[in-house]
Design a protein around this motif. Structure first.
Motif, short mmCIF file in Angstrom:
data_model
loop_
_atom_site.label_atom_id
_atom_site.label_comp_id
_atom_site.label_asym_id
_atom_site.label_seq_id
_atom_site.Cartn_x
_atom_site.Cartn_y
_atom_site.Cartn_z
N HIS A 13 33.05 36.67 49.67
CA HIS A 13 33.05 37.93 48.93
C HIS A 13 34.43 38.54 48.79
O HIS A 13 34.61 39.51 48.07
CB HIS A 13 32.18 38.96 49.67
N THR A 14 35.38 38.04 49.53
CA THR A 14 36.65 38.75 49.65
C THR A 14 37.81 37.94 49.05
O THR A 14 37.92 36.73 49.30
CB THR A 14 36.95 39.03 51.13
N ALA A 15 38.64 38.65 48.31
CA ALA A 15 39.87 38.02 47.80
C ALA A 15 41.06 38.79 48.33
O ALA A 15 41.09 40.04 48.27
CB ALA A 15 39.89 38.04 46.28
N THR A 16 42.03 38.09 48.90
CA THR A 16 43.25 38.75 49.36
C THR A 16 44.39 38.34 48.43
O THR A 16 44.72 37.15 48.33
CB THR A 16 43.56 38.36 50.81
N LEU A 17 44.95 39.31 47.75
CA LEU A 17 45.99 39.03 46.75
C LEU A 17 47.34 39.49 47.26
O LEU A 17 47.45 40.53 47.91
CB LEU A 17 45.72 39.80 45.45
N THR A 18 48.38 38.75 46.94
CA THR A 18 49.73 39.24 47.11
C THR A 18 50.28 39.49 45.71
O THR A 18 50.29 38.59 44.87
CB THR A 18 50.60 38.23 47.85
N VAL A 19 50.68 40.75 45.49
CA VAL A 19 51.07 41.17 44.15
C VAL A 19 52.52 41.63 44.18
O VAL A 19 52.92 42.37 45.08
CB VAL A 19 50.18 42.33 43.65
N GLU A 20 53.26 41.22 43.19
CA GLU A 20 54.64 41.67 43.07
C GLU A 20 54.71 42.69 41.95
O GLU A 20 54.19 42.44 40.86
CB GLU A 20 55.53 40.46 42.75
N GLY A 21 55.34 43.83 42.20
CA GLY A 21 55.45 44.85 41.16
C GLY A 21 54.12 45.57 40.95
O GLY A 21 53.40 45.85 41.91
N ALA A 22 53.78 45.85 39.68
CA ALA A 22 52.60 46.66 39.37
C ALA A 22 51.31 45.90 39.70
O ALA A 22 51.21 44.69 39.49
CB ALA A 22 52.62 47.04 37.89
N VAL A 23 50.30 46.63 40.21
CA VAL A 23 49.05 46.00 40.59
C VAL A 23 48.01 46.09 39.48
O VAL A 23 46.91 45.55 39.60
CB VAL A 23 48.47 46.61 41.89
N GLY A 24 48.31 46.78 38.35
CA GLY A 24 47.37 47.00 37.25
C GLY A 24 46.69 45.73 36.76
O GLY A 24 45.45 45.64 36.74
N PRO A 25 47.46 44.72 36.33
CA PRO A 25 46.85 43.49 35.80
C PRO A 25 45.90 42.84 36.80
O PRO A 25 44.81 42.39 36.41
CB PRO A 25 48.06 42.59 35.52
N ALA A 26 46.28 42.82 38.06
CA ALA A 26 45.43 42.20 39.08
C ALA A 26 44.12 42.96 39.20
O ALA A 26 43.04 42.37 39.29
CB ALA A 26 46.17 42.15 40.41
N GLY A 38 46.87 32.93 36.69
CA GLY A 38 47.63 33.35 35.52
C GLY A 38 47.73 34.85 35.33
O GLY A 38 48.27 35.31 34.32
N VAL A 39 47.22 35.63 36.28
CA VAL A 39 47.33 37.09 36.15
C VAL A 39 48.76 37.51 36.50
O VAL A 39 49.27 37.11 37.54
CB VAL A 39 46.31 37.80 37.06
N PRO A 40 49.42 38.29 35.63
CA PRO A 40 50.81 38.67 35.89
C PRO A 40 50.96 39.41 37.22
O PRO A 40 50.16 40.30 37.53
CB PRO A 40 51.16 39.61 34.73
#
Lengths: 267, 302
Positions: free
Chosen positions: B252-265, B240-242
């Motif tokens: 220990h590791t999380a790989t995120l794909t983020v669209e737009g700003a990375v701040g919320p993540a 649910g993180v924008p």
């Protein structure tokens, strides 16, 4: 224009100096060795039996005796060694002027400067002429300085030596200009070198054989070697055949090469 | 009215059956810095070589300062070019090259050259052939900038530069743009373009597929981030993180794909567990292509 000319001279100077030193040494050796040949009439008998084509390649056609100054100079130098050496040097330098520099990747950046491709190419051709001229003058000076003391200039004088050297340089110029024009038109240094060297070797062989093979007689008038060897500038002085013809052919080749070079893609 | 300094219209270049540049339209106005992005072999170098007149177009026009540089020799005085594969006579020193080219361009600006040499920290008296890759690149950059041209065409200019020199180079580009120079520079890495360009054109298989401002592009672009934590993290931390469109958690590791700003993540990451390290993951440009077109780059050889 001047700076492109100077740049090429700088780049080729070291090699040119070695060529000049070697040619001068060869010329000096030639002059110094003449007295041992002059009195040896056995040599003339040996060479009298040569087939005409071999005699022609040695510059000994038309009763030109090996022991005479003209026969000795032609057979040992002006009909073979000198034109071949000048030719190898000049073809190498000419293949670099455009194609070699282009393959090296350094030409493109130069052409983005406010100087046209034509001016670059003409300046480089000028540098090629300069190098060839220097080499020819050094060569003439080395022979001319020593030849009178050994009797080599009897009946010829050092002006004839100059004529023979100039004609040899002009022969080299024709084949160098072939390399230059092919390189300008294609940008390929291997093609430039191969075409010029191939034609030079073929022409040399064809000129020798044309004394025996009648089929080759018709084409000899298109052969720069014929223009030089048939005219024999050492004995006859300069003629239009050994001067105007090579210059005119070179000029046409330069114009054709430049016309393509101006328009084509760089590699 | 002043014409657009760099203007391409319907520019097409074919090599045999290969269309290296396909109907490209592009404008770089005065004072603008345009990043020219694309994978290797996409047509960036061919486009630039068409611009400087090394290649002749099959059709269309490549105008620089209103002129065709292949025909107009004097206009080249106002253009600086850095080739992607920089090669210079190995015996020439940097200073000899600058002096020679300065003379060809109507006079050497010694003060400008000395200033550039100091700022990029180059030894100008060493022959080009003895220089390291980075220092050779500095020679190329200086010769392109030494006459304060109105147009700069730079093919992968930061290749081989150390970070310090890279930063100084970007400052030089900003200064040039502030004076009104139109800058077109190519790159295959997104972060470099992000730092300096106002607008971006993306070329792919010879065609311009995107023209936009950096901000617009980044809004649409996806990034992958690799987050390393001090302890194993639970699944569902990033639910649910924008902006987070994909999460993979491995101990220990999380790989995120983020669209737009990375701040919320990042906010979510720092508030849930001890965050140790953040790494960008993967090829930015490839990710950009995936996010823009849903497919990886086709490779094209020329």
């Amino acid at each position: 224009m001047l700076s492109v000319w100077i740049h090429m001279l700088r780049r080729r100077t070291t090699a040119a100096i070695w060529w000049a030193v070697s040619l001068a040494a060869l010329g000096a050796l030639l002059a110094v060795a003449y007295p041992t040949v002059r009195g040896n009439s056995e040599l003339d008998k040996t060479f009298a039996d040569l087939p005409p084509s071999v005699a022609a390649l040695l510059g000994l056609s038309d009763g030109n005796l090996l022991t005479s100054p003209a026969g000795y100079l032609d057979s040992q130098f002006y009909a073979n060694i000198l034109p071949l050496t000048l030719l190898i040097f000049a073809v190498g330098a000419a293949a670099w002027t455009i194609a070699g520099d282009e393959a090296g990747g350094t030409l493109e950046l130069l052409t983005t400067n406010p100087i046209s491709r034509t001016r670059i190419a003409v300046a480089r051709y000028g540098a090629l002429l300069t190098l060839l001229t220097v080499l020819a003058v050094v060569c003439w000076a080395a022979v001319a300085a020593l030849a009178p003391s050994t009797g080599l200039t009897a009946g010829l004088g050092i002006v004839r030596l100059a004529a023979a050297t100039l004609a040899c340089a002009l022969l080299a110029l024709v084949f160098a200009t072939i390399a230059y024009a092919v390189g300008a038109a294609t940008g390929s240094k291997p093609a430039a070198t191969a075409v010029a060297a191939g034609l030079a070797v073929a022409g040399y062989v064809a000129e020798g054989l044309s004394h025996q093979v009648t089929a080759l007689r018709a084409v000899r008038y298109a052969n720069p070697w014929h223009w030089l060897l048939d005219a024999d500038p050492l004995r006859n002085g300069l003629t239009w055949q050994s001067t105007v013809l090579p210059v005119a052919v070179s000029a046409i080749l330069v114009i054709v090469g430049l016309a393509v070079f101006r328009r084509r893609d760089l590699r | 009215m002043q014409q657009t300094p760099i203007r391409l219209r319907g520019l097409t270049k074919r090599f045999g059956s290969l269309t290296a540049v396909d109907n490209v339209d592009l404008d770089v106005p005065a004072g603008a810095i345009m990043g020219f992005l694309g994978p290797n072999g996409a047509g960036k170098t061919t486009t630039m070589r068409l611009l400087i007149g090394a290649l002749r177009p099959t059709s269309g026009t490549a105008q620089v300062l209103g002129a065709d540089l292949a025909a107009d020799v004097t206009s080249r005085r106002r253009v600086g070019y850095l080739p992607g594969d920089l090669r210079v006579d190995p015996k020439l020193t940097g200073m000899q090259l600058f002096a020679w080219y300065g003379k060809l361009r109507g006079g050497l600006d010694t003060r400008r050259v000395v200033d550039l040499i100091e700022r990029l920290d180059l030894d100008p008296d060493r022959p080009f052939g003895t220089l390291s890759k980075g220092n050779r690149q500095k020679v190329g950059i200086i010769q392109a900038l030494q006459h304060d041209p109105d147009v700069l065409i730079l093919d992968e200019p930061t290749t081989g530069l150390d970070p310090l020199a890279q930063r100084e180079f970007l400052t030089l580009l900003r200064e040039a743009a502030a004076r009104g120079t139109a800058v077109l520079f190519s790159s295959h890495v997104l972060p470099e373009v992000e730092r300096i360009a106002d607008t971006v054109a993306i070329i792919r298989a010879g065609q311009i597929v995107t023209r936009s401002t950096i901000d617009e592009l980044l809004d649409r672009a996806r990034r992958r981030l690799e987050l390393r934590f001090a302890e194993p993290i639970a699944a569902g931390v990033f639910d649910g993180v924008p902006g987070v469109v994909d999460v993979q958690i491995d101990d220990h590791t999380a790989t995120l794909t983020v669209e737009g700003a990375v701040g919320p993540a990042l906010h979510a990451a720092t508030s849930h567990a001890l965050l140790v390290r953040i790494n960008p993951a993967g090829d930015d440009l490839e990710d950009l292509f995936v996010s823009l077109y849903g497919t990886p780059t086709p490779t094209q050889e020329r």
